[in-house]
Design a protein around this motif. Structure first.
Motif, PDB file in Angstrom:
ATOM      1  N   GLN A  17      58.484  28.379  35.300  1.00  0.00           N
ATOM      2  CA  GLN A  17      58.904  27.808  36.562  1.00  0.00           C
ATOM      3  C   GLN A  17      60.224  28.471  36.900  1.00  0.00           C
ATOM      4  OE1 GLN A  17      57.218  23.310  36.015  1.00  0.00           O
ATOM      5  NE2 GLN A  17      59.300  23.521  36.463  1.00  0.00           N
ATOM      6  N   LYS A 100      47.086  22.234  41.909  1.00  0.00           N
ATOM      7  CA  LYS A 100      47.402  23.497  42.596  1.00  0.00           C
ATOM      8  C   LYS A 100      48.833  23.471  43.127  1.00  0.00           C
ATOM      9  CE  LYS A 100      45.024  26.743  43.524  1.00  0.00           C
ATOM     10  NZ  LYS A 100      44.881  28.014  42.803  1.00  0.00           N
ATOM     11  N   LYS A 103      51.327  23.196  39.845  1.00  0.00           N
ATOM     12  CA  LYS A 103      51.252  24.370  38.974  1.00  0.00           C
ATOM     13  C   LYS A 103      51.722  24.106  37.535  1.00  0.00           C
ATOM     14  CE  LYS A 103      51.903  27.686  42.758  1.00  0.00           C
ATOM     15  NZ  LYS A 103      51.468  26.831  43.762  1.00  0.00           N
ATOM     16  N   HIS A 105      51.808  24.095  33.417  1.00  0.00           N
ATOM     17  CA  HIS A 105      51.446  25.011  32.339  1.00  0.00           C
ATOM     18  C   HIS A 105      50.393  24.365  31.438  1.00  0.00           C
ATOM     19  CE1 HIS A 105      55.678  26.085  33.339  1.00  0.00           C
ATOM     20  NE2 HIS A 105      55.135  27.283  33.349  1.00  0.00           N
ATOM     21  N   VAL A 127      44.785  26.031  35.465  1.00  0.00           N
ATOM     22  CA  VAL A 127      45.826  25.603  34.525  1.00  0.00           C
ATOM     23  C   VAL A 127      45.641  26.384  33.221  1.00  0.00           C
ATOM     24  CG1 VAL A 127      46.759  23.664  33.211  1.00  0.00           C
ATOM     25  CG2 VAL A 127      45.994  23.321  35.581  1.00  0.00           C
TER      26      VAL A 127
END
Length: 191
Positions: A17, A100, A103, A105, A127
């Motif tokens: 991120q 979506k 996002k 991990h 994912v």
């Protein structure tokens, strides 16, 4: 590029991120009935280092509860899809849109319907790491109608197990119910 790539993860690299934290989203049906999983979430809220993890719980519906408030007071993020009916397959689409947008991990799902809907949505959303959690034996539903419904849902979950990185089981008995030779390496028991 984040170096957090567990042995069980797909070969898809986990992207950082902007803030460098790993986003972990847990998917469950609600946060309104207290059970052992709620206690686990409360513990995670106190133990997950917010400098390292963006930790969230996404539920199908949340009406407000004292332990939900406590979870949030401890720093846990609680997101609700505001679904009025937890059996509604449209939850898959709402969850897909949510994943979506967020996002993550890692997505970890719990019990029958969240495992089914959550894994479908996570796989469609791309994912990188998907974890399913089985905490009860099959055929534990509270009514005959629910047990009949589960006869249809369990085979779908078994199919999704092939595309899931890890299946965490609450006991050896649960692991044995899901065991196949091809899944042996993915099935882990929580002790």
């Amino acid at each position: 590029m984040n170096t957090l790539m567990p042995k069980f993860a797909r070969t898809v690299p986990i992207q950082d991120q902007k803030d460098g934290r790993t986003k972990v989203i847990h998917v469950y049906k609600d946060f309104d009935i207290y059970n052992g999983l709620m206690e686990r979430f409360l513990i995670l809220a106190t133990m997950m280092d917010p400098a390292i993890y963006d930790f969230r719980v996404c539920v199908f519906n949340y009406k407000g509860s004292s332990f939900g408030k406590r979870f949030q007071d401890l720093g846990g993020k609680l997101d609700s899809l505001n679904s009025k009916w937890e059996d509604n397959p449209l939850i898959i689409y709402r969850l897909y849109q949510y994943l979506k947008r967020e996002k993550p991990h890692i997505v970890q799902t719990y019990i029958l319907k969240p495992n089914l809907y959550g894994r479908i949505a996570a796989l469609l959303a791309g994912v990188p790491v998907v974890i399913a959690t089985e905490v009860t034996l099959k055929n534990q539903a509270h009514s005959v109608a629910s047990r009949l419904r589960d006869l249809l849902l369990h085979p779908l979950n078994a199919l999704l197990n092939k595309y899931t990185d890890v299946i965490l089981c609450g006991s050896d008995a649960i692991r044995l119910q899901w065991y196949t030779r091809t899944l042996a390496a993915k099935l882990k028991v929580l002790h």
